[in-house]
Design a protein around this motif. Sequence first.
Motif, PDB file in Angstrom:
ATOM      1  N   HIS A  15       0.837  -1.202   0.000  1.00 60.06           N
ATOM      2  CA  HIS A  15       0.000   0.000   0.000  1.00 60.06           C
ATOM      3  C   HIS A  15       0.872   1.253   0.000  1.00 60.06           C
ATOM      4  CE1 HIS A  15      -0.400   0.688   4.682  1.00 60.06           C
ATOM      5  NE2 HIS A  15       0.846   0.594   4.294  1.00 60.06           N
ATOM      6  N   CYS A  34       5.546   6.112   4.608  1.00 55.58           N
ATOM      7  CA  CYS A  34       4.368   5.400   4.086  1.00 55.58           C
ATOM      8  C   CYS A  34       3.818   6.053   2.823  1.00 55.58           C
ATOM      9  CB  CYS A  34       3.280   5.329   5.155  1.00 55.58           C
ATOM     10  SG  CYS A  34       3.777   4.335   6.558  1.00 55.58           S
ATOM     11  N   HIS A  40       4.910   0.041  -0.404  1.00 57.37           N
ATOM     12  CA  HIS A  40       5.656  -0.834   0.503  1.00 57.37           C
ATOM     13  C   HIS A  40       4.679  -1.872   1.023  1.00 57.37           C
ATOM     14  CE1 HIS A  40       3.785   2.064   3.235  1.00 57.37           C
ATOM     15  NE2 HIS A  40       3.805   1.093   4.132  1.00 57.37           N
ATOM     16  N   HIS A  42       3.258  -5.059   3.834  1.00 56.17           N
ATOM     17  CA  HIS A  42       3.111  -5.520   5.216  1.00 56.17           C
ATOM     18  C   HIS A  42       2.655  -6.971   5.212  1.00 56.17           C
ATOM     19  CE1 HIS A  42       3.494  -1.605   7.192  1.00 56.17           C
ATOM     20  NE2 HIS A  42       2.753  -1.095   6.222  1.00 56.17           N
ATOM     21  N   GLU A 125      -0.892  -4.681  11.633  1.00 57.03           N
ATOM     22  CA  GLU A 125      -0.118  -4.256  10.470  1.00 57.03           C
ATOM     23  C   GLU A 125       1.361  -4.597  10.675  1.00 57.03           C
ATOM     24  OE1 GLU A 125      -0.976  -0.698   7.680  1.00 57.03           O
ATOM     25  OE2 GLU A 125       0.408   0.042   9.200  1.00 57.03           O
TER      26      GLU A 125
HETATM   27 NI    NI Z   1       2.420   0.799   5.587  1.00 60.70          NI
END
Ligand code: NI
Length: 136
Positions: A15, A34, A40, A42, A125
């Motif tokens: 995301h 982010c 990137h 998760h 997350e």
């Molecule tokens: Ni993230």
Amino acid sequence: MKVTVSRKAHFNAAHRLFRKDWSFEKNDEIFGKCNNPNFHGHNYELIVSVEGDIDKETGYVIDMKILKDIIKTEIEDAFDHKNLNIEVPEFKDLNPTAENIAVVIYNKIKPLIDVSLDLVITLYETPRNFVTYSGN
Ligand code: NI
């Protein structure tokens, strides 16, 4: 007597946190790393909890096979190894924060379980950062 049953699931997804209506600088200020335009990933850990009465005939709150299939179809098949921003329609105009992902998951699963059951979504997350949503 209410009993809570839970099932764990997992998905990997990429995301980027940003708002289209903000400048890159503003997004960078709020979302930092982010906001990386190259995205990137998760390793999301999901706990789906269902609370309700024990059915007198089956002894179940919910048949875990049914819950497992709902999670597979609605969440794992839809999110796993996907780019949430690009490939998952729910996030086309919704920032895919852990908070928003938890709400989307809740809204996908809730209509598929008995109306008498309460649903709680817990989404990790990272191993240390997690959010909880129960429809309120
Ligand atoms: Ni993230």
